[in-house]
Design a protein around this motif. Sequence first.
Motif, short mmCIF file in Angstrom:
data_model
loop_
_atom_site.label_atom_id
_atom_site.label_comp_id
_atom_site.label_asym_id
_atom_site.label_seq_id
_atom_site.Cartn_x
_atom_site.Cartn_y
_atom_site.Cartn_z
N ARG A 21 11.16 -3.97 92.53
CA ARG A 21 12.35 -4.25 91.70
C ARG A 21 12.48 -5.76 91.41
O ARG A 21 12.89 -6.14 90.31
CB ARG A 21 13.59 -3.74 92.45
N GLN A 22 12.11 -6.57 92.41
CA GLN A 22 12.23 -8.04 92.22
C GLN A 22 11.33 -8.54 91.10
O GLN A 22 11.50 -9.64 90.61
CB GLN A 22 11.86 -8.81 93.50
N GLN A 23 10.34 -7.75 90.75
CA GLN A 23 9.40 -8.19 89.71
C GLN A 23 9.91 -7.90 88.30
O GLN A 23 9.20 -8.09 87.32
CB GLN A 23 8.04 -7.53 89.92
N PHE A 24 11.15 -7.40 88.19
CA PHE A 24 11.72 -7.07 86.88
C PHE A 24 12.99 -7.85 86.62
O PHE A 24 13.72 -8.22 87.55
CB PHE A 24 12.03 -5.57 86.81
N LEU A 25 13.28 -8.08 85.35
CA LEU A 25 14.55 -8.66 84.95
C LEU A 25 15.55 -7.51 84.76
O LEU A 25 15.33 -6.63 83.92
CB LEU A 25 14.38 -9.43 83.63
N ILE A 26 16.59 -7.50 85.58
CA ILE A 26 17.59 -6.43 85.51
C ILE A 26 18.74 -6.92 84.62
O ILE A 26 19.33 -7.97 84.90
CB ILE A 26 18.14 -6.09 86.93
N PRO A 27 19.06 -6.20 83.55
CA PRO A 27 20.14 -6.65 82.66
C PRO A 27 21.48 -6.80 83.40
O PRO A 27 21.75 -6.08 84.37
CB PRO A 27 20.22 -5.52 81.62
N THR A 28 22.29 -7.72 82.91
CA THR A 28 23.57 -8.01 83.58
C THR A 28 24.73 -7.89 82.58
O THR A 28 24.52 -7.92 81.38
CB THR A 28 23.57 -9.46 84.12
N ASP A 29 25.93 -7.78 83.11
CA ASP A 29 27.12 -7.79 82.25
C ASP A 29 27.49 -9.24 81.93
O ASP A 29 26.80 -10.18 82.36
CB ASP A 29 28.28 -7.01 82.90
N SER A 30 28.61 -9.43 81.20
CA SER A 30 28.96 -10.78 80.73
C SER A 30 29.28 -11.72 81.89
O SER A 30 29.26 -12.94 81.75
CB SER A 30 30.14 -10.70 79.76
N LYS A 31 29.54 -11.12 83.08
CA LYS A 31 29.83 -12.00 84.23
C LYS A 31 28.60 -12.22 85.11
O LYS A 31 28.70 -12.79 86.19
CB LYS A 31 30.95 -11.37 85.07
N GLY A 32 27.47 -11.71 84.65
CA GLY A 32 26.23 -11.93 85.40
C GLY A 32 25.97 -10.91 86.48
O GLY A 32 25.05 -11.05 87.28
N LYS A 33 26.78 -9.83 86.51
CA LYS A 33 26.59 -8.79 87.52
C LYS A 33 25.55 -7.77 87.02
O LYS A 33 25.60 -7.35 85.86
CB LYS A 33 27.94 -8.10 87.75
N SER A 34 24.62 -7.37 87.89
CA SER A 34 23.58 -6.43 87.48
C SER A 34 24.18 -5.10 87.02
O SER A 34 25.07 -4.55 87.68
CB SER A 34 22.64 -6.12 88.65
N LEU A 35 23.67 -4.60 85.91
CA LEU A 35 24.09 -3.29 85.43
C LEU A 35 23.28 -2.22 86.15
O LEU A 35 22.21 -2.49 86.69
CB LEU A 35 23.84 -3.20 83.92
N ILE A 36 23.83 -1.01 86.16
CA ILE A 36 23.07 0.13 86.67
C ILE A 36 22.26 0.64 85.48
O ILE A 36 22.80 1.29 84.58
CB ILE A 36 24.01 1.26 87.18
N TYR A 37 20.99 0.30 85.46
CA TYR A 37 20.16 0.58 84.28
C TYR A 37 19.36 1.85 84.49
O TYR A 37 18.43 1.88 85.29
CB TYR A 37 19.20 -0.60 84.03
N LEU A 38 19.74 2.91 83.79
CA LEU A 38 19.05 4.20 83.96
C LEU A 38 18.47 4.68 82.64
O LEU A 38 18.45 5.87 82.33
CB LEU A 38 20.05 5.23 84.53
N CYS A 39 18.00 3.73 81.86
CA CYS A 39 17.58 4.03 80.50
C CYS A 39 16.11 3.69 80.25
O CYS A 39 15.70 3.45 79.11
CB CYS A 39 18.48 3.24 79.55
N GLY A 40 15.32 3.71 81.32
CA GLY A 40 13.89 3.43 81.17
C GLY A 40 13.16 4.47 80.35
O GLY A 40 12.03 4.26 79.91
N ASN A 41 13.82 5.61 80.09
CA ASN A 41 13.23 6.62 79.22
C ASN A 41 13.35 6.22 77.75
O ASN A 41 12.78 6.85 76.88
CB ASN A 41 13.91 7.98 79.44
N SER A 42 14.13 5.17 77.49
CA SER A 42 14.32 4.73 76.11
C SER A 42 13.67 3.36 75.90
O SER A 42 12.88 3.17 74.99
CB SER A 42 15.82 4.67 75.85
N LEU A 43 14.03 2.42 76.76
CA LEU A 43 13.35 1.12 76.77
C LEU A 43 13.23 0.64 78.20
O LEU A 43 14.23 0.35 78.85
CB LEU A 43 14.11 0.08 75.93
N GLY A 44 12.00 0.55 78.69
CA GLY A 44 11.75 0.08 80.05
C GLY A 44 12.07 -1.41 80.17
O GLY A 44 12.10 -2.13 79.18
N LEU A 45 12.31 -1.85 81.41
CA LEU A 45 12.70 -3.24 81.63
C LEU A 45 11.49 -4.19 81.61
O LEU A 45 10.34 -3.77 81.72
CB LEU A 45 13.45 -3.35 82.95
#
Length: 419
Positions: A21-45
């Motif tokens: 997981r550390q090898q990926f950029l995890i998208p964040t909200d406007s406050k910099g908090k990591s989002l729960i990203y469950l959309c790798g079936n559409s666009l992988g990170l």
Amino acid sequence: MQNTLQYAQQCDAEDPLAHVRQQFLIPTDSKGKSLIYLCGNSLGLQPRTTKEYIQQELNDWGKHGVEGHTDAKNPWLPYHEFLTKNMAEIVGAKPGEVVIMNTLTTNLHLMMVSFYQPTTTKYKIVVESDAFPSDKYAVESQLKFHGHNPKEGLILWKPREGEELCRFEDLEKIMANQGDEIALLMIGSTNYYTGQHFPLKKITELGHKHNAMVGFDLAHGAGNIQPNLHETGADFAVWCSYKYLNSGPGSLGGCFVHERHAKNDNLNRFAGWWGHNKTTRFNMRHEFDALEGAEGWQLSNPPILSMAAIRASLDVFAKAGFENLRTKSEKLTGYLEYLLDELNNDNINIITPRNKEERGCQLSIQVKSADKALHTKLTEAGVISDWREPDVIRVAPAPLYNSFEDVWEFVKRLKEVLL
Ligand SMILES: *Cc1c(COP(=O)(O)O)cnc(C)c1O
């Protein structure tokens, strides 16, 4: 399994792939908090190394100009070959059967040029109902191109009344009744909507028994399940690299041609110079002399920057090991399933098969009487998932970068927005 945050965290602590997981950029909200990203079936990170791989090619282009084709650290002339071995392993093919080129729908058309050879009586194509729209458009336009009416020529393999999933027996029935008229079976290996993974080898054997060609679209399979393409005996397959293969928006696709077609000069094909014999390609005056294997279907010299992104991602896969990923994936999606069942909510129905062999990482969750507002609320709660009309949320915990805690958090937030 237990429905507690501690249990989820313990699973993460014991997960041999947790560090990936550390090898990926995890998208964040406007406050910099990591989002729960469950959309790798559409666009992988994005892997963190992608930037370096692309930067390398930019540097070599700056430094060498056209000489980069031979003098770059990773010479551009054979660049696609650097991807072949890792890609072939992910789809269970021999290296000569795989090439990275074009994009998915383009490759699908190129494959149908070669493997859809209708006659006046044997011309129909079978697709699964609820096939991805692009596949359906491609198939319909091929029928029209050959002078057939898509309304007669397109056969849908459908779920039965009141069911969501397709049954193999029903495909057998279609072939028993109309096999003489069917020229091609073109099936999505893992349906994008239900997440159902089809028995590829059985489908191939069934098609071949009726003298039909068989091709698969692995858009939702590649990097998710192990399709064992060579072993299935399928004639061809196509896929994209931006979903589970994490290679960036619109990145190049993959293409498989079974080795029994490697030297088949009788197949129609749309040709281009990159499919021509490498030793005489630059003489420019020769008649087309197709390369053996999947490479012989290439048209153009490929976009190196996109290939650099694919290379970065395939290196992450190779290090993690595909079997390890699949083992984690079954646990992770199994945990998601368990937590959803624990909600005990009659409005929630998992339409994806319960059997692990018949699914990848995605679960498609039907929420009765819900509409898109539910998805909007989930997004506001920091969950990136995917909504499909009329009432389905698709969530795909990707074993490379999703954690058990992600899954636990998702179900907790879903429960909150359902209240
Ligand atoms: C994502 C997807 C596509 C997209 O096709 P492109 O040509 O890459 O835009 C096609 N088919 C299926 C089944 C997909 O899931």
